[in-house]
Design a protein around this motif. Structure first.
Motif, PDB file in Angstrom:
ATOM      1  N   VAL A 199     -85.436 -57.610 -72.412  1.00  0.00           N
ATOM      2  CA  VAL A 199     -86.210 -58.807 -72.146  1.00  0.00           C
ATOM      3  C   VAL A 199     -87.538 -58.393 -71.533  1.00  0.00           C
ATOM      4  CG1 VAL A 199     -86.067 -61.152 -71.180  1.00  0.00           C
ATOM      5  CG2 VAL A 199     -83.993 -59.908 -71.677  1.00  0.00           C
ATOM      6  N   ARG A 200     -88.121 -57.344 -72.076  1.00  0.00           N
ATOM      7  CA  ARG A 200     -89.461 -56.904 -71.704  1.00  0.00           C
ATOM      8  C   ARG A 200     -90.346 -57.152 -72.899  1.00  0.00           C
ATOM      9  NH1 ARG A 200     -87.949 -50.922 -69.957  1.00  0.00           N
ATOM     10  NH2 ARG A 200     -86.460 -51.268 -71.647  1.00  0.00           N
ATOM     11  N   TYR A 201     -91.510 -57.620 -72.639  1.00  0.00           N
ATOM     12  CA  TYR A 201     -92.394 -58.015 -73.733  1.00  0.00           C
ATOM     13  C   TYR A 201     -93.378 -56.894 -74.022  1.00  0.00           C
ATOM     14  CZ  TYR A 201     -90.223 -62.351 -72.514  1.00  0.00           C
ATOM     15  OH  TYR A 201     -89.279 -63.316 -72.254  1.00  0.00           O
ATOM     16  N   ALA A 202     -93.523 -56.601 -75.300  1.00  0.00           N
ATOM     17  CA  ALA A 202     -94.358 -55.472 -75.704  1.00  0.00           C
ATOM     18  C   ALA A 202     -95.790 -55.659 -75.230  1.00  0.00           C
ATOM     19  CB  ALA A 202     -94.334 -55.337 -77.215  1.00  0.00           C
ATOM     20  N   ARG A 203     -96.254 -54.733 -74.413  1.00  0.00           N
ATOM     21  CA  ARG A 203     -97.626 -54.842 -73.952  1.00  0.00           C
ATOM     22  C   ARG A 203     -98.544 -54.317 -75.041  1.00  0.00           C
ATOM     23  NH1 ARG A 203     -95.023 -50.956 -70.859  1.00  0.00           N
ATOM     24  NH2 ARG A 203     -95.705 -48.798 -71.167  1.00  0.00           N
TER      25      ARG A 203
ATOM     26  N   VAL B 286     -78.791 -49.375 -85.618  1.00  0.00           N
ATOM     27  CA  VAL B 286     -79.151 -50.615 -84.927  1.00  0.00           C
ATOM     28  C   VAL B 286     -80.632 -50.908 -85.192  1.00  0.00           C
ATOM     29  CG1 VAL B 286     -77.414 -50.392 -83.116  1.00  0.00           C
ATOM     30  CG2 VAL B 286     -79.663 -49.378 -82.775  1.00  0.00           C
ATOM     31  N   VAL B 287     -80.979 -52.182 -85.192  1.00  0.00           N
ATOM     32  CA  VAL B 287     -82.377 -52.583 -85.383  1.00  0.00           C
ATOM     33  C   VAL B 287     -82.798 -53.475 -84.226  1.00  0.00           C
ATOM     34  CG1 VAL B 287     -82.323 -52.385 -87.899  1.00  0.00           C
ATOM     35  CG2 VAL B 287     -81.694 -54.556 -86.830  1.00  0.00           C
ATOM     36  N   LYS B 288     -84.090 -53.447 -83.959  1.00  0.00           N
ATOM     37  CA  LYS B 288     -84.679 -54.258 -82.894  1.00  0.00           C
ATOM     38  C   LYS B 288     -85.606 -55.278 -83.536  1.00  0.00           C
ATOM     39  CE  LYS B 288     -87.394 -53.499 -78.647  1.00  0.00           C
ATOM     40  NZ  LYS B 288     -88.105 -52.443 -77.891  1.00  0.00           N
ATOM     41  N   TYR B 289     -85.437 -56.536 -83.170  1.00  0.00           N
ATOM     42  CA  TYR B 289     -86.237 -57.587 -83.802  1.00  0.00           C
ATOM     43  C   TYR B 289     -86.677 -58.592 -82.741  1.00  0.00           C
ATOM     44  CZ  TYR B 289     -81.956 -60.420 -83.575  1.00  0.00           C
ATOM     45  OH  TYR B 289     -80.850 -61.112 -83.136  1.00  0.00           O
ATOM     46  N   GLY B 290     -87.673 -59.385 -83.096  1.00  0.00           N
ATOM     47  CA  GLY B 290     -88.274 -60.297 -82.130  1.00  0.00           C
ATOM     48  C   GLY B 290     -87.806 -61.739 -82.292  1.00  0.00           C
ATOM     49  N   LEU B 291     -87.557 -62.399 -81.147  1.00  0.00           N
ATOM     50  CA  LEU B 291     -87.262 -63.831 -81.105  1.00  0.00           C
ATOM     51  C   LEU B 291     -88.446 -64.529 -80.439  1.00  0.00           C
ATOM     52  CD1 LEU B 291     -83.582 -63.647 -79.782  1.00  0.00           C
ATOM     53  CD2 LEU B 291     -84.302 -64.099 -82.127  1.00  0.00           C
ATOM     54  N   PRO B 292     -88.970 -65.606 -81.031  1.00  0.00           N
ATOM     55  CA  PRO B 292     -90.148 -66.260 -80.462  1.00  0.00           C
ATOM     56  C   PRO B 292     -89.842 -66.970 -79.145  1.00  0.00           C
ATOM     57  CG  PRO B 292     -89.285 -67.525 -82.305  1.00  0.00           C
ATOM     58  CD  PRO B 292     -88.502 -66.252 -82.270  1.00  0.00           C
ATOM     59  N   THR B 293     -90.730 -66.807 -78.155  1.00  0.00           N
ATOM     60  CA  THR B 293     -90.651 -67.543 -76.897  1.00  0.00           C
ATOM     61  C   THR B 293     -92.074 -67.949 -76.515  1.00  0.00           C
ATOM     62  OG1 THR B 293     -91.027 -65.747 -75.320  1.00  0.00           O
ATOM     63  CG2 THR B 293     -88.800 -65.971 -76.207  1.00  0.00           C
TER      64      THR B 293
ATOM     65  N   GLU C 178     -89.235 -62.096 -77.557  1.00  0.00           N
ATOM     66  CA  GLU C 178     -88.204 -61.363 -76.835  1.00  0.00           C
ATOM     67  C   GLU C 178     -87.506 -60.452 -77.845  1.00  0.00           C
ATOM     68  OE1 GLU C 178     -83.784 -61.975 -74.890  1.00  0.00           O
ATOM     69  OE2 GLU C 178     -85.017 -63.745 -75.303  1.00  0.00           O
ATOM     70  N   PHE C 179     -87.391 -59.192 -77.507  1.00  0.00           N
ATOM     71  CA  PHE C 179     -86.828 -58.230 -78.445  1.00  0.00           C
ATOM     72  C   PHE C 179     -85.379 -57.910 -78.089  1.00  0.00           C
ATOM     73  CE2 PHE C 179     -90.528 -57.582 -80.827  1.00  0.00           C
ATOM     74  CZ  PHE C 179     -91.621 -57.622 -79.958  1.00  0.00           C
ATOM     75  N   VAL C 180     -84.505 -57.980 -79.078  1.00  0.00           N
ATOM     76  CA  VAL C 180     -83.092 -57.694 -78.902  1.00  0.00           C
ATOM     77  C   VAL C 180     -82.635 -56.723 -79.997  1.00  0.00           C
ATOM     78  CG1 VAL C 180     -82.501 -59.839 -77.735  1.00  0.00           C
ATOM     79  CG2 VAL C 180     -82.508 -59.758 -80.224  1.00  0.00           C
ATOM     80  N   TRP C 181     -81.497 -56.106 -79.774  1.00  0.00           N
ATOM     81  CA  TRP C 181     -80.938 -55.139 -80.708  1.00  0.00           C
ATOM     82  C   TRP C 181     -79.713 -55.720 -81.391  1.00  0.00           C
ATOM     83  CZ3 TRP C 181     -83.057 -50.376 -81.784  1.00  0.00           C
ATOM     84  CH2 TRP C 181     -84.030 -49.886 -80.891  1.00  0.00           C
ATOM     85  N   ALA C 182     -79.462 -55.262 -82.589  1.00  0.00           N
ATOM     86  CA  ALA C 182     -78.265 -55.659 -83.330  1.00  0.00           C
ATOM     87  C   ALA C 182     -77.768 -54.486 -84.157  1.00  0.00           C
ATOM     88  CB  ALA C 182     -78.558 -56.857 -84.236  1.00  0.00           C
ATOM     89  N   GLY C 183     -76.450 -54.351 -84.251  1.00  0.00           N
ATOM     90  CA  GLY C 183     -75.855 -53.345 -85.122  1.00  0.00           C
ATOM     91  C   GLY C 183     -75.834 -53.848 -86.556  1.00  0.00           C
TER      92      GLY C 183
ATOM     93  N   ASP D 162     -77.088 -60.165 -75.227  1.00  0.00           N
ATOM     94  CA  ASP D 162     -77.314 -61.599 -75.090  1.00  0.00           C
ATOM     95  C   ASP D 162     -78.817 -61.858 -75.052  1.00  0.00           C
ATOM     96  OD1 ASP D 162     -74.611 -61.996 -74.913  1.00  0.00           O
ATOM     97  OD2 ASP D 162     -74.579 -62.164 -72.730  1.00  0.00           O
ATOM     98  N   ALA D 163     -79.269 -62.848 -75.813  1.00  0.00           N
ATOM     99  CA  ALA D 163     -80.688 -63.209 -75.805  1.00  0.00           C
ATOM    100  C   ALA D 163     -80.947 -64.257 -74.728  1.00  0.00           C
ATOM    101  CB  ALA D 163     -81.104 -63.735 -77.169  1.00  0.00           C
ATOM    102  N   ALA D 164     -82.035 -64.084 -73.982  1.00  0.00           N
ATOM    103  CA  ALA D 164     -82.402 -65.077 -72.968  1.00  0.00           C
ATOM    104  C   ALA D 164     -82.995 -66.316 -73.613  1.00  0.00           C
ATOM    105  CB  ALA D 164     -83.401 -64.459 -71.985  1.00  0.00           C
TER     106      ALA D 164
END
Length: 427
Positions: A307-311, A346-353, A358-363, A380-382
């Motif tokens: 739950v860190r946002y890409a600077r 695993v892949v990392k993808y972005g959820l809009p906020t 917000e970036f989360v991982w999934a297998g 868990d996504a915030a």
């Protein structure tokens, strides 16, 4: 012995034994003592001395017997544990077996195993063949067997001594260990493990075995062998436990801990084995599989919630570009079965906020279409309450910003954006 609800008394066997076989068609012209002496300088001094001492004691026997005098070894089980056609062929053609057997009291070091494997490896080199670990029903070539023995400081890789087989049942996957009984401890089992956690949960089982084995050995330090050793009902496992069990302690930070509850499952059949079952802690709501997914996410740093946002910056832009340029190739390897053994994609993808993605991982479980990835959330996504650990997710490939391959010790390939977020060095 004080019995409380916080500890589980596990019975201790009076003695332990190890048996190794060396198939051959020629009677060895070298004695076991001569064969072991020839190993000087190729294994640690303490193990070399231990093998020679056991050979000179009534605790070890080495005999050459006709194959017909020894129980038949099932080729299907040997194959399941890695036997090659060449090894099975040599076993079928063998007329004799060099039988190495040793016994010892429970505790540390496991002299019966270390000494018997050393002598069997030495005799296998003499006849130009392999050795069979009867406990694990596993073929070992002499070089592999010698590498599995501890170094001068007594360190060894637990994965060389404890296997983690699994099979399917109605609830999911059933995992067990095969090797803890070498040390007197009951084998572990876990049921209802989701299929997408195959590799990750195997590593968790190995790390948990390492943690419990340490506690077990600590309870066997007295001169008298106790009747029971108390194991904690709530057992913690960390990424460091897993890394040490795989022989790579420097490759994983001390993530976690994640808690697992131990429960004794005694066998109803006197010929069957009892198990120590791994379950969620008391009070956990929901299926066990979801909790097991949470454990995997906890002990593997690369699969934790991000739950860190890409600077903004050149480093992050380059990381995303590097990861995305590799997506077609990693998809091809995933579909063709070209990933390293025991590796999970695993892949990392972005959820809009409102604050940015917000970036989360999934297998990854399926990537049969180029623009869509099916997977299971590793965190868990915030921002989205529907995205929870262990739940299925569908990801647009265009939203992926990173990918990584994980094994039992952490990231083995990929993870470029995570490196930037973590402060620099590529994992």
């Amino acid at each position: 012995m004080l019995i409380t609800d916080d500890f589980l008394p596990v019975p201790v066997p009076e003695t332990l034994s190890a048996t190794y076989l060396v198939p051959t068609s020629t009677v060895p012209g070298t004695t076991p003592a001569q064969a072991v002496a020839a190993l000087a300088g190729r294994l640690s001094g303490p193990v070399h001395d231990l093998a020679r001492q056991m050979l000179d004691s009534p605790l070890m026997t080495v005999d050459t017997r006709p194959v017909s005098e020894f129980p038949h070894l099932p080729p299907d089980l040997l194959t399941a544990f890695g036997a090659t056609e060449e090894q099975l062929g040599r076993l079928a053609a063998a007329t004799d077996l060099v039988v190495v057997q040793a016994t010892y009291r429970p505790g540390w070091p496991p002299a019966h195993e270390w000494a018997a494997r050393t002598v069997a490896a030495a005799m296998a080199e003499v006849v130009g063949g392999d050795l069979v670990d009867v406990f694990g029903l596993q073929f070992l070539d002499p070089a592999t067997a010698l590498r599995s023995l501890p170094d001068d400081e007594g360190r060894m890789r637990l994965v060389d001594w404890v296997l983690v087989p699994y099979s399917s049942d109605e609830e999911g996957l059933w995992f067990t260990t095969k090797g803890l009984r070498r040390f007197g401890l009951l084998e572990l089992q876990a049921q209802g493990v989701p299929a997408h956690l195959t590799r990750a949960w195997g590593a968790v089982m190995t790390g948990t075995a390492r943690r419990l084995l340490r506690t077990w050995v600590d309870g066997l330090t007295d001169e008298e062998v106790p009747a029971f050793v108390q194991l904690p009902v709530l057992t913690a496992v960390t990424g460091h436990d897993i890394a040490v069990a795989y022989g790579n302690p420097e490759r994983h930070d001390a993530t976690g801990p994640a808690l697992l509850r131990l429960e004794l499952d005694p066998a109803t059949d006197p010929e069957a084995d009892s198990f120590l079952s791994l379950r969620p802690p008391s009070g956990h709501d929901g299926p066990a599989g979801r909790y097991f997914a949470a454990v995997c996410a906890t002990v593997f740093a690369a699969a934790q919630s991000d739950v860190r946002y890409a600077r903004p910056g050149d480093a992050m832009a380059r990381a995303v570009a590097t990861a995305r340029s590799g997506l077609p190739k990693i998809r091809e390897r995933f579909l063709d079965g070209g990933l390293p053994a025991e590796a999970q994609l695993v892949v990392k993808y972005g959820l809009p906020t409102e604050e940015g993605p917000e970036f989360v991982w999934a297998g990854v479980t399926d990537w049969s279409t180029t623009d869509r990835i099916h997977g299971v959330s590793a965190s868990d996504a915030a921002a989205d309450p529907t995205i929870r650990i262990g739940e299925p997710v569908v990801i647009d490939t265009c939203d992926v910003v990173d990918w990584a391959l994980l094994d039992g010790t952490g990231v083995v390939e990929g993870g470029w954006t995570q490196a930037v977020l973590d402060g620099g060095n590529h994992p």
